[in-house]
Design a protein around this motif. Sequence first.
Motif, PDB file in Angstrom:
ATOM      1  N   VAL A 228     -34.490 -34.792 -29.736  1.00  0.00           N
ATOM      2  CA  VAL A 228     -33.418 -35.169 -30.660  1.00  0.00           C
ATOM      3  C   VAL A 228     -32.738 -33.927 -31.218  1.00  0.00           C
ATOM      4  N   ARG A 229     -33.526 -32.930 -31.577  1.00  0.00           N
ATOM      5  CA  ARG A 229     -32.921 -31.704 -32.105  1.00  0.00           C
ATOM      6  C   ARG A 229     -32.132 -30.958 -31.028  1.00  0.00           C
ATOM      7  N   LEU A 230     -32.631 -30.988 -29.799  1.00  0.00           N
ATOM      8  CA  LEU A 230     -31.872 -30.372 -28.705  1.00  0.00           C
ATOM      9  C   LEU A 230     -30.581 -31.140 -28.430  1.00  0.00           C
ATOM     10  N   LEU A 231     -30.624 -32.461 -28.555  1.00  0.00           N
ATOM     11  CA  LEU A 231     -29.411 -33.261 -28.400  1.00  0.00           C
ATOM     12  C   LEU A 231     -28.370 -32.850 -29.436  1.00  0.00           C
ATOM     13  N   LEU A 232     -28.829 -32.619 -30.650  1.00  0.00           N
ATOM     14  CA  LEU A 232     -27.915 -32.175 -31.706  1.00  0.00           C
ATOM     15  C   LEU A 232     -27.373 -30.781 -31.424  1.00  0.00           C
ATOM     16  N   LEU A 233     -28.248 -29.869 -31.039  1.00  0.00           N
ATOM     17  CA  LEU A 233     -27.849 -28.475 -30.879  1.00  0.00           C
ATOM     18  C   LEU A 233     -26.999 -28.230 -29.636  1.00  0.00           C
ATOM     19  N   THR A 234     -27.208 -29.032 -28.574  1.00  0.00           N
ATOM     20  CA  THR A 234     -26.501 -28.790 -27.310  1.00  0.00           C
ATOM     21  C   THR A 234     -25.342 -29.753 -27.075  1.00  0.00           C
ATOM     22  N   ALA A 235     -25.340 -30.915 -27.761  1.00  0.00           N
ATOM     23  CA  ALA A 235     -24.310 -31.941 -27.582  1.00  0.00           C
ATOM     24  C   ALA A 235     -24.302 -32.498 -26.156  1.00  0.00           C
ATOM     25  N   GLN A 236     -25.464 -32.519 -25.511  1.00  0.00           N
ATOM     26  CA  GLN A 236     -25.546 -33.064 -24.158  1.00  0.00           C
ATOM     27  C   GLN A 236     -26.036 -34.517 -24.192  1.00  0.00           C
ATOM     28  N   THR A 332     -27.112 -44.448 -32.743  1.00  0.00           N
ATOM     29  CA  THR A 332     -27.730 -44.231 -31.441  1.00  0.00           C
ATOM     30  C   THR A 332     -27.781 -42.742 -31.157  1.00  0.00           C
ATOM     31  N   VAL A 333     -28.590 -42.358 -30.179  1.00  0.00           N
ATOM     32  CA  VAL A 333     -28.701 -40.929 -29.875  1.00  0.00           C
ATOM     33  C   VAL A 333     -27.378 -40.396 -29.310  1.00  0.00           C
ATOM     34  N   HIS A 334     -26.568 -41.268 -28.715  1.00  0.00           N
ATOM     35  CA  HIS A 334     -25.274 -40.791 -28.206  1.00  0.00           C
ATOM     36  C   HIS A 334     -24.346 -40.419 -29.353  1.00  0.00           C
ATOM     37  N   ASP A 335     -24.580 -40.994 -30.541  1.00  0.00           N
ATOM     38  CA  ASP A 335     -23.776 -40.623 -31.705  1.00  0.00           C
ATOM     39  C   ASP A 335     -23.969 -39.144 -32.050  1.00  0.00           C
ATOM     40  N   LEU A 336     -25.114 -38.573 -31.687  1.00  0.00           N
ATOM     41  CA  LEU A 336     -25.366 -37.156 -31.966  1.00  0.00           C
ATOM     42  C   LEU A 336     -24.379 -36.291 -31.184  1.00  0.00           C
ATOM     43  N   ARG A 337     -24.135 -36.653 -29.944  1.00  0.00           N
ATOM     44  CA  ARG A 337     -23.191 -35.902 -29.094  1.00  0.00           C
ATOM     45  C   ARG A 337     -21.774 -35.995 -29.661  1.00  0.00           C
ATOM     46  N   ARG A 338     -21.385 -37.211 -30.041  1.00  0.00           N
ATOM     47  CA  ARG A 338     -20.048 -37.407 -30.599  1.00  0.00           C
ATOM     48  C   ARG A 338     -19.898 -36.666 -31.934  1.00  0.00           C
ATOM     49  N   SER A 339     -20.941 -36.708 -32.754  1.00  0.00           N
ATOM     50  CA  SER A 339     -20.882 -36.047 -34.060  1.00  0.00           C
ATOM     51  C   SER A 339     -20.796 -34.536 -33.903  1.00  0.00           C
ATOM     52  N   ALA A 340     -21.585 -33.976 -32.980  1.00  0.00           N
ATOM     53  CA  ALA A 340     -21.557 -32.529 -32.762  1.00  0.00           C
ATOM     54  C   ALA A 340     -20.174 -32.075 -32.323  1.00  0.00           C
ATOM     55  N   SER A 341     -19.587 -32.779 -31.358  1.00  0.00           N
ATOM     56  CA  SER A 341     -18.273 -32.363 -30.862  1.00  0.00           C
ATOM     57  C   SER A 341     -17.200 -32.530 -31.930  1.00  0.00           C
ATOM     58  N   THR A 342     -17.324 -33.572 -32.753  1.00  0.00           N
ATOM     59  CA  THR A 342     -16.328 -33.809 -33.804  1.00  0.00           C
ATOM     60  C   THR A 342     -16.380 -32.720 -34.865  1.00  0.00           C
ATOM     61  N   VAL A 343     -17.592 -32.373 -35.303  1.00  0.00           N
ATOM     62  CA  VAL A 343     -17.722 -31.338 -36.334  1.00  0.00           C
ATOM     63  C   VAL A 343     -17.257 -29.986 -35.800  1.00  0.00           C
ATOM     64  N   MET A 344     -17.619 -29.670 -34.564  1.00  0.00           N
ATOM     65  CA  MET A 344     -17.182 -28.388 -34.000  1.00  0.00           C
ATOM     66  C   MET A 344     -15.652 -28.293 -33.982  1.00  0.00           C
ATOM     67  N   ALA A 345     -14.994 -29.404 -33.622  1.00  0.00           N
ATOM     68  CA  ALA A 345     -13.533 -29.378 -33.529  1.00  0.00           C
ATOM     69  C   ALA A 345     -12.867 -29.447 -34.896  1.00  0.00           C
ATOM     70  N   ASP A 346     -13.352 -30.343 -35.779  1.00  0.00           N
ATOM     71  CA  ASP A 346     -12.663 -30.604 -37.042  1.00  0.00           C
ATOM     72  C   ASP A 346     -13.077 -29.664 -38.172  1.00  0.00           C
ATOM     73  N   ARG A 347     -14.362 -29.305 -38.196  1.00  0.00           N
ATOM     74  CA  ARG A 347     -14.859 -28.506 -39.327  1.00  0.00           C
ATOM     75  C   ARG A 347     -14.997 -27.036 -38.990  1.00  0.00           C
ATOM     76  N   LEU A 348     -15.360 -26.721 -37.759  1.00  0.00           N
ATOM     77  CA  LEU A 348     -15.657 -25.332 -37.405  1.00  0.00           C
ATOM     78  C   LEU A 348     -14.525 -24.656 -36.653  1.00  0.00           C
ATOM     79  N   GLY A 349     -13.464 -25.397 -36.353  1.00  0.00           N
ATOM     80  CA  GLY A 349     -12.293 -24.801 -35.720  1.00  0.00           C
ATOM     81  C   GLY A 349     -12.478 -24.411 -34.269  1.00  0.00           C
ATOM     82  N   VAL A 350     -13.422 -25.037 -33.576  1.00  0.00           N
ATOM     83  CA  VAL A 350     -13.610 -24.737 -32.153  1.00  0.00           C
ATOM     84  C   VAL A 350     -12.460 -25.377 -31.376  1.00  0.00           C
ATOM     85  N   LEU A 351     -11.861 -24.608 -30.492  1.00  0.00           N
ATOM     86  CA  LEU A 351     -10.704 -25.101 -29.748  1.00  0.00           C
ATOM     87  C   LEU A 351     -11.086 -26.260 -28.839  1.00  0.00           C
TER      88      LEU A 351
END
Length: 423
Positions: A228-236, A332-351
Motif C-alpha cells: 500500500v505504501r509503495l502504491l502511494l509512493l510510486t502511483a503504479q 479502493t487501492v486504485h484511488d491511491l494512484r489517482r490521488s498521487a497523480s492529482t496532488v503531484m499535478a495540482d499541489r506540487l506543480g509537476v507538469l
Amino acid sequence: MAVSSITIRAVQALKPGETIWDADHREAVRGFGVRRQRDQATYVLKYRVFGRQRFVTIGPHGAPWTPERARKEAKRLLGLVANGKDPADEKAKARLQAADTLSVIADQYLRNAKERLKPRTYSEVERYLLVSWKPLHPVSVFQITRRHISARIADIASVHGAVSAARARTALSSMFNWAIREGLDIPANPVLGTNRPAQPGSRERVLTEMELSAIWQACDGDDYGRIVRLLLLTAQRRDEVGSMQWPELDTSWGLWTLPPSRTKNHREHLLPLVPAALALLPLRRDGRDFLFGDGPRRSGDPHRGFSGWSKSKAALDARIAEAMGEPLPHWTVHDLRRSASTVMADRLGVLPHIVEAILNHVSGHRAGVAGVYNRARYAVEMRDALERWAEHLTALPAQSRGGDGIRRDRLGPSAAHGAPSLL
C-alpha cells in the motif's frame, strides 16, 4: 411388412421384426412407418432425396411420440425434402449442435483466451464463464436465447451487483463472438440486444490529506502494508506492485523496469524508485523472484505475487477505523494512484507530461518513436517529482484519536527516507 393405418393398437400388436407403412386413410403420409426391433417400436420415415432412398428415425413409441405426433413430424420432415434438404443430415447436425453446450464451448474459448490474456484478466473471464453462467452450462449454445441471458443477468445483478453482471455479460458476449468466428453456425450473438446493467460512472475519488495520512499510518510492516505504501509512493497499479519481481529492480540505481507483459498498455515502463520506496522493499528470499506473497499458481508456476487483497484491505480499514474513531468513506487501492497523480499535478506543480510518464500513460508526443527517447529524457524529472511527492506524503500530519478526537503530529524528517520505524 404391412401397409395399414398406424394406430396405437397396431403399434402395440407389432411383433419383433415387423414394420407397418402408413396407408388406407385420408391422413396417411407416404413413407411414414413404424417398426419393432426386439422390444422397442420406433417411428421412421422413408424418402428419396437427390435420387437416393434415405431413412431417418423419428423416435421410439411412447412419450412424447404417439402415432399422431410422429405423423406430424413426418410431414414436417417431408417439407424439408421438398425444399431440397436431407432430414438425416439435419438430424445429424442437430445432434452435433446439442453436443456443443455452453460448458463445452466455454472450455474451448478459455483454452484460447489463456494464451492471449493477462493472468488477472483471464482469471476474471474464467470465473464469469465457469461460475456466473454455470446454470446455462447444460444448454446448447444454439438454443440459448436472449431471454435465457437476460434472466441470468438479472439474477447475477441481484446477488453480486450491476458491475459483476455487466462484466459477466461482456465475457459471454466475447465467447459467442469467438465461437461464431470459429465456424459455429450460430445465427447471431444472443447477448446482443439484451439490456446492459446500469453501472456507476468512472471513479473520481481523490483522497484528502487526512485520509492519505490515516492510510499511511495504519499500514503494518507486513507485505500488504508495504504494498500500500509503495502504491502511494510510486502511483503504479495494484498488480504491478503486488507482483513486483527482483529481476525487474536495479536497487543500486533506484530503478524499476516493468516489462511490456506486465503493463496495461504493453509498453516497457522505467520508473525511478526514491529512497522512501527502496526502504520498503523486503529482504530478498532465496529461490523467489517475487517480492511479495507466496504459494503455487494454478498454471504450475512455483511462485506468485501477493494474493488475499480483500482480506488484507478489510484488516487495514479496521485499523484505520480504530485509530480514527470512525471508518473512512469507501475507497479502493486504485484511488491511491489517482490521488498521487492529482496532488503531484495540482499541489506540487509537476507538469502534466511528467505525471503521464510516471503513470505510464501514452498520449500525444509520448506515442511512437519519440516516446522511447522521452522516457529516458524524463527520468530525471520523474525522480524529482516522486521525491517531492514522497516528502509531501510523509510530512502529512498524523491522524489518530486523542482527547479532542484528533491528534496532529509531524512524521518527522526520517519519514522521507522510508525509515523502518514507519512500518
